[in-house]
Every structure is written in C-alpha cells, then in structure tokens.
Design a protein around this motif. Sequence first.
Motif, mmCIF file in Angstrom:
data_model
loop_
_atom_site.group_PDB
_atom_site.id
_atom_site.type_symbol
_atom_site.label_atom_id
_atom_site.label_comp_id
_atom_site.label_asym_id
_atom_site.label_seq_id
_atom_site.Cartn_x
_atom_site.Cartn_y
_atom_site.Cartn_z
ATOM 1 N N ALA A 54 0.815 -1.220 0.000
ATOM 2 C CA ALA A 54 0.000 0.000 0.000
ATOM 3 C C ALA A 54 0.849 1.272 0.000
ATOM 4 O O ALA A 54 0.744 2.127 0.881
ATOM 5 C CB ALA A 54 -0.936 -0.004 1.193
ATOM 6 N N GLU A 60 -2.833 1.453 -4.860
ATOM 7 C CA GLU A 60 -3.012 0.935 -3.516
ATOM 8 C C GLU A 60 -2.277 1.845 -2.529
ATOM 9 O O GLU A 60 -1.108 2.165 -2.722
ATOM 10 C CB GLU A 60 -2.517 -0.510 -3.365
ATOM 11 C CG GLU A 60 -1.198 -0.805 -4.039
ATOM 12 C CD GLU A 60 -1.379 -1.290 -5.454
ATOM 13 O OE1 GLU A 60 -2.406 -1.936 -5.733
ATOM 14 O OE2 GLU A 60 -0.485 -1.034 -6.277
ATOM 15 N N SER A 61 -3.002 2.265 -1.499
ATOM 16 C CA SER A 61 -2.417 3.115 -0.466
ATOM 17 C C SER A 61 -3.299 3.024 0.777
ATOM 18 O O SER A 61 -4.302 2.309 0.784
ATOM 19 C CB SER A 61 -2.312 4.572 -0.943
ATOM 20 O OG SER A 61 -3.594 5.089 -1.241
ATOM 21 N N GLN A 62 -2.904 3.730 1.832
ATOM 22 C CA GLN A 62 -3.684 3.761 3.063
ATOM 23 C C GLN A 62 -4.265 5.155 3.256
ATOM 24 O O GLN A 62 -3.564 6.157 3.067
ATOM 25 C CB GLN A 62 -2.808 3.392 4.265
ATOM 26 C CG GLN A 62 -2.460 1.906 4.347
ATOM 27 C CD GLN A 62 -1.650 1.581 5.585
ATOM 28 O OE1 GLN A 62 -0.520 2.020 5.721
ATOM 29 N NE2 GLN A 62 -2.227 0.802 6.489
ATOM 30 N N LEU A 68 -7.004 0.270 3.525
ATOM 31 C CA LEU A 68 -6.389 0.096 2.216
ATOM 32 C C LEU A 68 -7.380 0.523 1.139
ATOM 33 O O LEU A 68 -8.514 0.038 1.097
ATOM 34 C CB LEU A 68 -5.973 -1.357 2.012
ATOM 35 C CG LEU A 68 -4.918 -1.879 2.993
ATOM 36 C CD1 LEU A 68 -4.596 -3.342 2.726
ATOM 37 C CD2 LEU A 68 -3.650 -1.050 2.925
ATOM 38 N N ILE A 73 -7.594 -2.088 -5.267
ATOM 39 C CA ILE A 73 -8.440 -2.588 -4.182
ATOM 40 C C ILE A 73 -9.888 -2.681 -4.647
ATOM 41 O O ILE A 73 -10.567 -3.698 -4.438
ATOM 42 C CB ILE A 73 -8.349 -1.673 -2.947
ATOM 43 C CG1 ILE A 73 -6.878 -1.442 -2.536
ATOM 44 C CG2 ILE A 73 -9.151 -2.253 -1.797
ATOM 45 C CD1 ILE A 73 -6.108 -2.692 -2.220
ATOM 46 N N ASN A 91 -1.674 -5.390 4.105
ATOM 47 C CA ASN A 91 -0.550 -4.611 3.603
ATOM 48 C C ASN A 91 0.724 -5.457 3.686
ATOM 49 O O ASN A 91 1.091 -5.935 4.762
ATOM 50 C CB ASN A 91 -0.403 -3.333 4.430
ATOM 51 C CG ASN A 91 0.535 -2.325 3.787
ATOM 52 O OD1 ASN A 91 1.021 -2.526 2.674
ATOM 53 N ND2 ASN A 91 0.794 -1.239 4.485
ATOM 54 N N SER A 111 -1.033 -5.602 -6.757
ATOM 55 C CA SER A 111 -0.154 -4.522 -6.342
ATOM 56 C C SER A 111 0.542 -3.906 -7.547
ATOM 57 O O SER A 111 1.758 -3.762 -7.561
ATOM 58 C CB SER A 111 0.878 -5.049 -5.329
ATOM 59 O OG SER A 111 1.450 -3.996 -4.589
#
Length: 287
Positions: A54, A60-62, A68, A73, A91, A111
């Motif tokens: 992430a 993809e990240s937070q 997430l 996603i 993650n 990813s």
Amino acid sequence: MATMTTRHFMYTAGALLVGLTLAACGKQEPAASGASAPSAATPPAKVYVVGTDAAYAPFESQNEKGELVGFDIDVVKAVAKKAGFEVKFINTPWEGIFNSVAQGDRDLLVSSITITPERQQTMDFSAPYFDAQQLIAVKKDSSISKFTDLKALKVGVQNGTTGDEVITKLQGKDSANVKRYESTPLALKELEGGGVDAVVADNGVVINYVNNNPDAKFKTVSDTSFAPEHYGIVVKKGNTALLEKINTGLAGIKADGSYEQIYAKYFGTVPKAAAGAASAPAPAASN
C-alpha cells in the motif's frame, strides 16, 4: 358396581393412552424441524487473503484511517463480488510480496504487478486488468528529454520494479547511479530534495504524484522506447481453481460496466478499448 368400575378403568386407561400418544407425537416435531435446518443453510463464502504493497497511489495506499484503498483494491473487491467469494486485504511489503503467495501466506496478490515472462515461471497471472508504461519524472527546469539522457545520471527507482530493470539495463548492473528505494513516493521525495536527477516508474503512479504535489515542481517525460505493460492479479503457481474464479469475475465486471466506473473514479477517463483486453503480456516488463 364392579361392572361400572371396570368400565371406568377402561375409559381412563384409554384416555391416558391417547394422551401419551399425542404427547409423543408433539415431541417429534421439533426434532424433525431441527433435522432439516442444516440442509437449508447457505455455506459461508470462501475468504481469500490478498497481499498488496500500500505505497503506490492511486493503485493501492492507506487513507487517514489506515484503510487500504485504491484502484486495485476496488477492482479486486468487484471481482470477488461478481465471482462469489470474499477477500481480506493485508498490507505486504514489496520485497517479500512474491514469497508470501508462494509460501501460502497470501492467496492472491494485487499490487500493480506487471506480467512478465520471468515472473510467469514462478507464479500465475490473471488476464490483464490495466495497461501501463514507464514514465520519467524530473524537475521542471531539467533538460532531460528522453530515456537515454539518463545514462550517466542519478536515477531513483523502486527496488525490484520494472523501472529498476530498465535503468539497470541502461546503466549496467554495477552502476552506482541507480538509487533504489522501498517505494516510488520515497524516490520522488528524493528527487524533490535533489538527491537524484530523475525517477523512472509506472505512469499512473508518477502522474498521480505530480498532480497531487504541485509544490514539487515536477514535469514528466515519456519515451517511445518504453514497451507497453499489463498488470495482472497473481496466484500461486498451479492454483487454477482460484485463477478461474478471478478471471470469471474480471470478465464479468468488464462486461457490466463496473470496471469502467472504477477506472473513471481514479483516472477521470474511460479506459481505451485495449485496456486490460490483451490475453498475453508484452515481452518487456512495473511494479
């Protein structure tokens, strides 16, 4: 008198026998009802564990809550819903992400993973779901205009990605000018601080960073020498059952328009007709 007593006894005994019979019948109903309940119950959907690094917005990240989020996603959630299974995202650092699926700690990976012949030897990929290409990020006042200009410069890349591969081929595997980082945003931060002259990474990630960090004063440089790439969802080598489910769900969201809606949410446009439609990857390899 004796005759009346006998009759009374027989009547009483008969009534008692009927009562016991009815009582016995009454006790059987719950048992019969309970016995049929398990067969009517719907089994819970299979939950698959998904690994993702992430640190690759907008894929993809937070978010601020630690959740997430991102294009990848949303795609996998839609695929799972369409194919009838559930997913749980974890993650997972890029450096160990492929081992996590090989060892069974993750069921699948999403990813921004480029499909390459080398990777196909040790893992299986779904049909492509995103078309990408490498892109160069430099400062606005840079004179860099093409990929070969990076031959003798310090270039930041995310370790183990396609950007790493193409720069290593250009400069040589022993070049000290290839600066490797744990994530592309870290490499771009280094460019902002002057630690490297350029960063090479996937176009979607670079464009997202440049657009969201105007104070960094970056520009992007494309080059025709960068081969088209295709992202795929990874499963353990030989897991054909799961791969079939994923491909079924992926085909479903492309057919019903869900994929286009997710794409437009993150990139503001509808994908080209060829996006994710190729059945085989290009020979060159992203993340």
